[in-house]
Scaffold this active site. Structure first.
Site, PDB file in Angstrom:
ATOM      1  N   ARG A  52     -12.706  -1.818  -0.983  1.00 39.44           N
ATOM      2  CA  ARG A  52     -11.358  -2.049  -1.524  1.00 39.44           C
ATOM      3  C   ARG A  52     -10.861  -3.470  -1.270  1.00 39.44           C
ATOM      4  O   ARG A  52     -10.153  -4.035  -2.077  1.00 39.44           O
ATOM      5  CB  ARG A  52     -10.374  -1.047  -0.935  1.00 39.44           C
ATOM      6  CG  ARG A  52     -10.621   0.328  -1.508  1.00 39.44           C
ATOM      7  CD  ARG A  52      -9.547   1.281  -1.097  1.00 39.44           C
ATOM      8  NE  ARG A  52      -9.790   2.596  -1.644  1.00 39.44           N
ATOM      9  CZ  ARG A  52      -9.042   3.652  -1.391  1.00 39.44           C
ATOM     10  NH1 ARG A  52      -8.006   3.539  -0.600  1.00 39.44           N
ATOM     11  NH2 ARG A  52      -9.324   4.818  -1.923  1.00 39.44           N
ATOM     12  N   ASP A 156       7.270   6.558  -3.083  1.00 43.92           N
ATOM     13  CA  ASP A 156       5.925   6.281  -2.567  1.00 43.92           C
ATOM     14  C   ASP A 156       6.009   4.949  -1.832  1.00 43.92           C
ATOM     15  O   ASP A 156       6.929   4.157  -2.082  1.00 43.92           O
ATOM     16  CB  ASP A 156       4.912   6.196  -3.728  1.00 43.92           C
ATOM     17  CG  ASP A 156       3.481   6.436  -3.273  1.00 43.92           C
ATOM     18  OD1 ASP A 156       2.959   7.539  -3.508  1.00 43.92           O
ATOM     19  OD2 ASP A 156       2.883   5.525  -2.654  1.00 43.92           O
TER      20      ASP A 156
HETATM   21  C1  LIG Z   1      -3.329  11.409  -2.946  1.00 41.13           C
HETATM   22  S1  LIG Z   1      -1.759  10.802  -3.442  1.00 41.13           S
HETATM   23  C2  LIG Z   1      -0.882  12.328  -3.702  1.00 41.13           C
HETATM   24  C3  LIG Z   1      -0.092  12.309  -4.980  1.00 41.13           C
HETATM   25  C4  LIG Z   1       0.624  13.613  -5.324  1.00 41.13           C
HETATM   26  N1  LIG Z   1       1.566  13.981  -4.294  1.00 41.13           N
HETATM   27  C5  LIG Z   1      -0.357  14.715  -5.563  1.00 41.13           C
HETATM   28  O1  LIG Z   1      -0.453  15.646  -4.751  1.00 41.13           O
HETATM   29  O2  LIG Z   1      -1.063  14.668  -6.577  1.00 41.13           O
HETATM   30  C6  LIG Z   1      -1.107  10.250  -1.862  1.00 41.13           C
HETATM   31  C7  LIG Z   1       0.050   9.258  -2.022  1.00 41.13           C
HETATM   32  O3  LIG Z   1       0.676   9.105  -0.755  1.00 41.13           O
HETATM   33  C8  LIG Z   1       1.140   7.781  -0.658  1.00 41.13           C
HETATM   34  N2  LIG Z   1       1.390   7.431   0.758  1.00 41.13           N
HETATM   35  C9  LIG Z   1       0.504   7.247   1.755  1.00 41.13           C
HETATM   36  N3  LIG Z   1       1.138   6.919   2.896  1.00 41.13           N
HETATM   37  C10 LIG Z   1       2.458   6.904   2.614  1.00 41.13           C
HETATM   38  C11 LIG Z   1       3.627   6.616   3.372  1.00 41.13           C
HETATM   39  N4  LIG Z   1       3.578   6.275   4.667  1.00 41.13           N
HETATM   40  N5  LIG Z   1       4.821   6.682   2.743  1.00 41.13           N
HETATM   41  C12 LIG Z   1       4.915   7.015   1.434  1.00 41.13           C
HETATM   42  N6  LIG Z   1       3.844   7.276   0.666  1.00 41.13           N
HETATM   43  C13 LIG Z   1       2.625   7.230   1.242  1.00 41.13           C
HETATM   44  C14 LIG Z   1       0.021   6.966  -1.291  1.00 41.13           C
HETATM   45  O4  LIG Z   1       0.462   5.679  -1.687  1.00 41.13           O
HETATM   46  C15 LIG Z   1      -0.391   7.872  -2.467  1.00 41.13           C
HETATM   47  O5  LIG Z   1       0.248   7.492  -3.648  1.00 41.13           O
END
Ligand SMILES: C[S@@+](CC[C@H](N)C(=O)[O-])C[C@H]1O[C@@H](n2cnc3c(N)ncnc32)[C@H](O)[C@@H]1O
Length: 297
Positions: A52, A156
């Site tokens: 990445r 997010d």
């Molecule tokens: C795998 S995606 C899940 C998306 C959706 N909730 C779903 O279940 O399809 C995880 C998301 O969590 C966000 N994320 C990770 N750490 C975070 C944090 N500390 N605060 C807010 N968002 C976070 C990432 O940027 C990513 O977009």
């Protein structure tokens, strides 16, 4: 920012012209993303982190991860730190993911509407590129009407996915689980240069409010008394202490009796929180529930 020891300049190993991320370098980026986002990368993720970040090194013309780390640590490198967070977070998502949650949502908002005249508030707390909040919006539009008294807050940490979420344009394969009737009502088919894409209808998009929010500071969400929180497929990246902290603060934004949905592969097992489990991935917030006071049980 923590000071970490670095290998001498030029000591980084190179393979195929690209620098290799050493264990020591990996440890620095691990600490960085743990501190910034609560994401606790296991040791096996070193190749992922390397792949990445490697593109960014190329763009910046840097010949080592040590050089990139030095750049990241500079106090003025705010934008680069955000970019690194964007690169190191995983954003996999799609419309109608884990569909049982949306069947439950339909029943739940109908029941809520009967007993609560005010606004129904839903929070998608790790919304990624927007498929989750727009799916929620479709379900609420169908059950309560598009001009009903409801609103979705979608947040997010990742600014790149948020920009894409606000655009609301998706390739067809991301929407393939959407029921045909909802397609027709809420998605516009692209033409010409948007062939093979869909766009979320503006009247649906208007019901979703996107903003950046780090879950490590989720008590800073401007909204309170939230009825339903979707916190799905993000807890898997957090360690137990982070989960406990995030959830304790998240509960302060919820309405008493409100619901929390987590991903099917996630667990709140043994965490001492005012949440009562109703289904394996569904909880009810009970403000008055006495905690044992020791965090984890
Ligand atoms: C795998 S995606 C899940 C998306 C959706 N909730 C779903 O279940 O399809 C995880 C998301 O969590 C966000 N994320 C990770 N750490 C975070 C944090 N500390 N605060 C807010 N968002 C976070 C990432 O940027 C990513 O977009």
């Amino acid at each position: 920012m923590t000071t970490l020891r670095w290998p001498e300049a030029g000591a980084e190993s190179m393979r195929n012209g690209d620098p290799t991320l050493s264990e020591e370098e990996f440890a620095c980026f691990r600490q960085f993303i743990l501190r910034e986002a609560g994401i606790d990368l296991p040791p096996g993720k070193r190749p992922l982190v390397q792949s990445r970040l490697s593109k960014r090194l190329r763009v910046l013309g840097l010949d080592s991860y040590a050089a990139y780390w030095r750049l990241l640590r500079a106090p003025e490198s705010h934008a680069e730190r955000q970019r690194a967070v964007n690169m190191l977070s995983t954003n996999e998502t799609y419309f109608f993911r884990e569909p049982q949650h949306f069947q439950w949502l339909e029943r739940q908002v109908l029941a809520l509407r009967e007993r609560q005249p005010g606004m129904i508030k839903v929070w998608s707390a790790a919304c990624s590129t927007g498929e989750e909040p727009y799916t929620i919006a479709m379900v609420l539009a169908e059950t309560l009407g598009i001009s009903g008294n409801w609103r979705i807050f979608a947040t997010d940490i990742n600014t790149k996915v948020l920009a894409s979420a606000k655009r609301g344009v998706y390739p067809l394969d991301r929407v393939r689980r959407t029921p045909p009737l909802l397609w027709q009502r809420y998605l516009l088919r692209g033409r010409d240069e948007y062939e093979g894409m869909v766009k979320v209808a503006p009247e649906l998009a208007r019901k979703v409010e996107f903003s950046q929010l780090n879950l490590l500071q989720c008590n800073q969400l401007h909204h309170t008394e939230i009825d339903i929180v979707f916190l799905r497929n993000v807890l898997i990246y957090f360690n137990e202490a982070t989960k406990l902290d995030v959830l304790a603060h998240l509960c302060t934004r919820m309405k008493n009796g409100g619901h929390l949905l987590i991903g099917h592969s996630e667990s709140l097992h043994k965490l001492d929180l005012p949440l009562v489990q109703e289904e394996p991935s569904r909880y009810r917030f009970e403000a008055a529930r006495q905690l044992s006071g020791g965090g984890k049980k």
